[in-house]
Design a protein around this motif. Structure first.
Motif, short mmCIF file in Angstrom:
data_model
loop_
_atom_site.label_atom_id
_atom_site.label_comp_id
_atom_site.label_asym_id
_atom_site.label_seq_id
_atom_site.Cartn_x
_atom_site.Cartn_y
_atom_site.Cartn_z
N UNK A 1 0.84 -1.21 0.00
CA UNK A 1 0.00 0.00 0.00
C UNK A 1 0.87 1.25 0.00
N UNK A 2 1.94 1.20 0.76
CA UNK A 2 2.89 2.33 0.79
C UNK A 2 3.54 2.50 -0.58
N UNK A 3 3.95 1.38 -1.20
CA UNK A 3 4.53 1.46 -2.53
C UNK A 3 3.56 2.05 -3.53
N UNK A 4 2.30 1.66 -3.43
CA UNK A 4 1.26 2.20 -4.32
C UNK A 4 1.15 3.71 -4.16
N UNK A 5 1.16 4.18 -2.92
CA UNK A 5 1.09 5.63 -2.68
C UNK A 5 2.31 6.35 -3.23
N UNK A 6 3.46 5.71 -3.16
CA UNK A 6 4.69 6.34 -3.64
C UNK A 6 4.70 6.43 -5.16
N UNK A 7 4.38 5.32 -5.84
CA UNK A 7 4.49 5.39 -7.29
C UNK A 7 3.35 6.13 -7.96
N UNK A 8 2.30 6.44 -7.24
CA UNK A 8 1.24 7.28 -7.82
C UNK A 8 1.43 8.76 -7.51
N UNK A 9 2.45 9.08 -6.72
CA UNK A 9 2.75 10.47 -6.39
C UNK A 9 3.67 11.05 -7.47
N UNK A 10 3.11 11.86 -8.34
CA UNK A 10 3.85 12.39 -9.49
C UNK A 10 4.83 13.51 -9.13
N UNK A 11 4.87 13.92 -7.87
CA UNK A 11 5.82 14.96 -7.46
C UNK A 11 7.17 14.37 -7.07
N UNK A 12 7.25 13.05 -6.93
CA UNK A 12 8.49 12.40 -6.53
C UNK A 12 9.39 12.14 -7.73
N UNK A 13 10.65 11.88 -7.45
CA UNK A 13 11.64 11.57 -8.48
C UNK A 13 11.20 10.34 -9.27
N UNK A 14 11.35 10.39 -10.59
CA UNK A 14 10.90 9.31 -11.45
C UNK A 14 11.63 8.00 -11.17
N UNK A 15 12.90 8.06 -10.81
CA UNK A 15 13.65 6.83 -10.52
C UNK A 15 13.13 6.14 -9.26
N UNK A 16 12.76 6.93 -8.27
CA UNK A 16 12.20 6.37 -7.04
C UNK A 16 10.84 5.74 -7.34
N UNK A 17 10.05 6.41 -8.16
CA UNK A 17 8.74 5.88 -8.52
C UNK A 17 8.86 4.58 -9.31
#
Length: 79
Positions: free
Chosen positions: A43-59
């Motif tokens: 669930x945390x990973x889902x929240x991270x990769x759907x956050x478009x403000x974060x670095x693309x490599x992290x996503x």
């Protein structure tokens, strides 16, 4: 641990896992591997990769861990 603090910890480790320095990369990968079976990790990973403000490599790394976790732990033949 609430979802926001878990997200910040996982985000920090994912950021470290995108490092080119093996002294930073290896411990981060080990930590992520330990979390793979923890409830709420995906669930945390889902929240991270759907956050478009974060670095693309992290996503992208979050997407890869999510996909691999589905293959390993969410199948009928999974341990």
């Amino acid at each position: 641990m609430d979802l926001n603090s878990a997200s910040s910890v996982v985000l920090q480790v994912l950021t470290q896992a995108t490092s080119q320095d093996t002294a930073v990369l290896k411990p981060a990968e080990e930590q992520l591997k330990q979390w793979e079976t923890q409830p709420g990790f995906y669930s945390v990973l889902l929240n991270i990769f759907t956050n478009h403000t974060l670095d693309i490599n992290v996503r992208w790394l979050a997407v890869l861990y999510f996909k691999n976790g589905i293959d390993r732990y969410w199948r009928r033949v999974a341990p």
